[in-house]
Design a protein around this motif. Structure first.
Motif, short mmCIF file in Angstrom:
data_model
loop_
_atom_site.label_atom_id
_atom_site.label_comp_id
_atom_site.label_asym_id
_atom_site.label_seq_id
_atom_site.Cartn_x
_atom_site.Cartn_y
_atom_site.Cartn_z
N ILE A 185 19.65 46.62 36.71
CA ILE A 185 20.38 45.36 36.59
C ILE A 185 21.85 45.58 36.96
CG2 ILE A 185 20.95 43.44 35.06
CD1 ILE A 185 17.92 43.86 35.57
N PRO A 186 22.37 44.83 37.94
CA PRO A 186 23.76 44.98 38.39
C PRO A 186 24.70 44.03 37.64
CG PRO A 186 22.61 43.55 39.89
CD PRO A 186 21.60 43.95 38.83
N PRO A 187 26.02 44.20 37.81
CA PRO A 187 26.98 43.31 37.16
C PRO A 187 26.83 41.84 37.57
CG PRO A 187 28.07 45.30 37.91
CD PRO A 187 26.69 45.34 38.47
N SER A 188 26.28 41.58 38.74
CA SER A 188 26.10 40.19 39.18
C SER A 188 25.13 39.41 38.31
CB SER A 188 25.61 40.16 40.64
OG SER A 188 24.38 40.83 40.78
N VAL A 189 24.49 40.08 37.36
CA VAL A 189 23.61 39.37 36.42
C VAL A 189 24.37 38.27 35.67
CG1 VAL A 189 24.02 41.02 34.53
CG2 VAL A 189 21.90 39.68 34.57
N PRO B 188 18.85 36.94 34.75
CA PRO B 188 18.72 36.78 33.30
C PRO B 188 17.29 36.48 32.85
CG PRO B 188 20.69 35.67 34.06
CD PRO B 188 19.93 36.08 35.29
N LYS B 189 16.53 35.77 33.69
CA LYS B 189 15.13 35.49 33.35
C LYS B 189 14.33 36.79 33.33
CE LYS B 189 15.35 30.93 35.53
NZ LYS B 189 14.86 30.11 36.67
N LEU B 190 14.60 37.65 34.29
CA LEU B 190 13.92 38.96 34.32
C LEU B 190 14.31 39.79 33.11
CD1 LEU B 190 12.30 41.23 35.67
CD2 LEU B 190 14.35 41.78 37.01
N VAL B 191 15.61 39.79 32.78
CA VAL B 191 16.10 40.56 31.62
C VAL B 191 15.43 40.06 30.34
CG1 VAL B 191 18.14 40.92 30.18
CG2 VAL B 191 18.30 41.19 32.65
N ARG B 192 15.20 38.78 30.25
CA ARG B 192 14.60 38.20 29.05
C ARG B 192 13.11 38.52 28.95
NH1 ARG B 192 16.08 33.47 30.14
NH2 ARG B 192 18.11 33.61 29.13
N GLN B 193 12.41 38.56 30.09
CA GLN B 193 10.96 38.69 30.08
C GLN B 193 10.46 40.14 30.15
OE1 GLN B 193 8.92 35.96 32.78
NE2 GLN B 193 10.68 34.58 32.72
N ALA C 38 22.60 42.41 26.67
CA ALA C 38 22.59 42.25 25.21
C ALA C 38 22.67 40.78 24.83
CB ALA C 38 23.77 43.02 24.61
N ALA C 39 23.51 40.03 25.52
CA ALA C 39 23.66 38.60 25.21
C ALA C 39 22.37 37.83 25.48
CB ALA C 39 24.82 38.02 26.02
N VAL C 40 21.75 38.10 26.61
CA VAL C 40 20.51 37.39 26.99
C VAL C 40 19.40 37.70 25.99
CG1 VAL C 40 18.66 37.34 28.71
CG2 VAL C 40 21.05 37.22 29.45
N ARG C 41 19.35 38.94 25.51
CA ARG C 41 18.28 39.35 24.62
C ARG C 41 18.65 39.20 23.14
NH1 ARG C 41 14.25 42.33 27.22
NH2 ARG C 41 13.69 43.17 25.18
N SER C 42 19.88 38.74 22.87
CA SER C 42 20.37 38.57 21.49
C SER C 42 20.26 39.88 20.71
CB SER C 42 19.59 37.45 20.78
OG SER C 42 19.74 36.23 21.45
N GLN C 43 20.73 40.96 21.34
CA GLN C 43 20.73 42.27 20.70
C GLN C 43 22.14 42.85 20.69
OE1 GLN C 43 16.73 43.49 23.04
NE2 GLN C 43 17.42 45.09 21.63
N ARG C 44 22.36 43.86 19.85
CA ARG C 44 23.65 44.51 19.78
C ARG C 44 23.91 45.31 21.06
NH1 ARG C 44 23.92 48.49 16.59
NH2 ARG C 44 26.15 48.41 16.17
N VAL C 45 25.16 45.23 21.54
CA VAL C 45 25.52 45.92 22.77
C VAL C 45 25.26 47.43 22.65
CG1 VAL C 45 27.45 46.55 24.29
CG2 VAL C 45 27.21 44.19 23.48
N ASP C 46 25.63 48.02 21.53
CA ASP C 46 25.44 49.46 21.36
C ASP C 46 23.96 49.85 21.39
OD1 ASP C 46 28.12 49.91 21.27
OD2 ASP C 46 28.24 50.12 19.09
#
Length: 273
Positions: free
Chosen positions: A191-195, A202-207, A243-251
């Protein structure tokens, strides 16, 4: 963090590469995999990686756009030398950037669109075979050809297992999800910064399972802000968006992505800068 896909031999970095690398390290990037697009670029990547051998790691391949511009004789010659580099250079950590590009501009580089597609598929098969023989992972370009590239990868994997990284995948997420069912342990999506400005990533990151995601910059391309020059340090923005898309902690996300990358590139677990 590990940047699994960057073009640091690009001329956009010709005047300030050392500063770019320093900024990446200051941002927490421990390793950068430098991909190549042509035979001459592969040689440059190998030279650059030898200068920063504990930070930069070479990937050797022929980009599908470049392939489409070559005559048959040129392509045969370059493939022979690329194979030799992969076999003889122990520092090569991956095969790439390879794959398919079915955008009209790229297809127009060949005598016909069908000729371009046939040649790209043929060379991609050759790189898949090299990956199977050597055990090296592939970093795969699939612009406007995501479904086709995944089909080719999955068919090859069904014969002999391999590890594949779909770089900046622009295909439909359903294709990715279906392919992950066929290759649940050896298919990854970087996943690149252009996400942060993409409609599809973001749909791919979520699924996709988090365990199947990696980081990349694709520097100098795919920045978080359109038309800016991208740098490896920007992978931080990709982590934050995932992290934001998946509602998880960045760390937590950063740690899992690091673990994923070391699973694909085990040598990076011990070769710390």
């Amino acid at each position: 963090m590990i940047d699994t896909h960057a073009h640091l031999t690009d001329r956009q970095f010709s005047t300030d590469l050392r500063d770019v690398i320093t900024r990446a390290q200051n941002a927490g990037v421990q390793h950068i995999i430098c991909v190549s697009e042509s035979l001459s670029d592969a040689r440059n990547v190998l030279r650059l990686s030898s200068e920063y051998e504990r930070l930069l790691h070479p990937a050797v391949g022929l980009h599908p756009q470049y392939i489409s511009s070559l005559s048959e004789d040129q392509l045969y010659s370059e493939m022979s030398e690329i194979r030799e580099l992969i076999d003889k250079q122990s520092s090569v950590i991956a095969i790439g950037e390879v794959g398919l590009d079915f955008t009209p501009r790229v297809l127009s580089l060949a005598p016909s669109a069908e000729k371009a597609k046939h040649t790209q598929r043929q060379i991609f098969d050759s790189f898949l075979e090299i990956a199977q023989r050597t055990g090296l992972p592939l970093t795969i370009h699939s612009r406007s050809a995501g479904h086709h590239a995944l089909t080719q990868v999955c068919e090859a994997n069904a014969e002999t297992p391999l590890t594949a990284i779909m770089h900046a995948f622009d295909g439909r997420p359903v294709y990715a999800v279906n392919a992950l069912k066929k290759m649940p342990e050896s298919l990854y999506f970087s996943i690149p910064p252009s996400v942060v400005r993409s409609s599809s990533l973001p749909k791919l990151v979520r699924q996709a399972p988090l365990e199947r995601l990696l980081l990349e910059s694709d520097a100098p391309a795919l920045p978080a802000v359109a038309r800016e020059r991208n740098e490896p340090k920007e992978v931080v923005k990709a982590v934050e968006m995932i992290a934001a898309v998946r509602s998880q902690r960045v760390d937590d996300v950063r740690q899992q992505l690091l673990y994923n990358t070391v699973r694909v590139f085990p040598s990076l677990a011990i070769n710390n800068p």
